[in-house]
Design a protein around this motif. Sequence first.
Motif, PDB file in Angstrom:
ATOM      1  N   GLY A 235       0.815  -1.209   0.000  1.00  0.00           N
ATOM      2  CA  GLY A 235       0.000   0.000   0.000  1.00  0.00           C
ATOM      3  C   GLY A 235       0.847   1.256   0.000  1.00  0.00           C
ATOM      4  O   GLY A 235       0.500   2.257  -0.646  1.00  0.00           O
ATOM      5  N   GLU A 236       1.971   1.238   0.721  1.00  0.00           N
ATOM      6  CA  GLU A 236       2.867   2.391   0.741  1.00  0.00           C
ATOM      7  C   GLU A 236       3.462   2.649  -0.641  1.00  0.00           C
ATOM      8  O   GLU A 236       3.602   3.805  -1.070  1.00  0.00           O
ATOM      9  CB  GLU A 236       3.991   2.160   1.757  1.00  0.00           C
ATOM     10  CG  GLU A 236       3.509   2.146   3.196  1.00  0.00           C
ATOM     11  CD  GLU A 236       4.601   1.769   4.177  1.00  0.00           C
ATOM     12  OE1 GLU A 236       4.554   2.275   5.324  1.00  0.00           O
ATOM     13  OE2 GLU A 236       5.495   0.974   3.821  1.00  0.00           O
ATOM     14  N   GLN A 239       0.564   4.005  -2.920  1.00  0.00           N
ATOM     15  CA  GLN A 239       0.218   5.381  -2.552  1.00  0.00           C
ATOM     16  C   GLN A 239       1.321   6.355  -2.943  1.00  0.00           C
ATOM     17  O   GLN A 239       1.048   7.482  -3.370  1.00  0.00           O
ATOM     18  CB  GLN A 239      -0.051   5.477  -1.057  1.00  0.00           C
ATOM     19  CG  GLN A 239      -0.732   6.788  -0.642  1.00  0.00           C
ATOM     20  CD  GLN A 239      -2.097   6.954  -1.289  1.00  0.00           C
ATOM     21  OE1 GLN A 239      -2.938   6.038  -1.224  1.00  0.00           O
ATOM     22  NE2 GLN A 239      -2.339   8.091  -1.929  1.00  0.00           N
TER      23      GLN A 239
END
Length: 294
Positions: A235-236, A239
């Motif tokens: 997710g990092e 994003q």
Amino acid sequence: MVAANNFTCVRPAHRGTVSRVTDDYLALNRANWDERAPLHAASADYDLANFLADPNFIGSDLRFDLPLLGDVRGLRGVHLQCHIGTDTLGLARLGATMTGLDLSPGSLAQARALAEKTGAAIEFVESDVYAAETALGAARFDLVYSSVGTLCWLPDVARWARTVAALLRPGGRLFLRDGHPVLQSVDETHTDRLVIGYPYFETAEPVVFSDDTTYVATDTRLTATTTHEWNHGLGEIVQAVLDAGLTLTGLTEHRSVPWEALPGRMTYDASGEYRLTDQPERLPLSFTLQARKP
């Protein structure tokens, strides 16, 4: 066989430790890769003999990427963290005009020698990734390519994504394949079960390893033994790419990886990849992320 054409995060047999060590991670990692480079170039694992013998040969990592990568003919591309340049050469053989960038002068010496011996017109530039815009210029590239074992050497994935966006021309695209962050968090010293033993999410502190071996067969021992590594959650990473202004166009998780990440528990297959022997559906081993600059 280890199919590892780039800065592959192959961990030593003993566990690393999360540390607040303040030494310069670039200097430590650069020294380590300077020593690894000639060992890798001399190893059959990197297939340099085939690159020299066959003008159409490309490495197994890049062959794996081709169904998602597609046609690169006519593109101006940069290969970030190119190591000894085998995939950079492969992309040039597929029709792209390539530049390779790496922080290790020892690695670039091997890359330049390979390009010269094969007659490939590839520019190789010495720089760490975060200084790539200064070293190469902004908005110059149709393709930014980064392959297995790269993000783990970088402390800040958001800064990496901003660098990628700065390098791309409008309409240009990012192609990233790397070890899956779930795999990177598994403690490989447990051979009877899957145990999360390293950080999954990005941390300010590195995981510090000390090891005098590399991931190819060699009797030579390294003297620059300390490396600093970081994990980044999926997710990092996604994003960071979105926050950098890029549009996500693909995200694929794979059940294989190009090195034996969990020794004794993996099977080598005909594609040049390793898979979990038992219940491979339990663990994502690598991923491919694609994005485009509007």
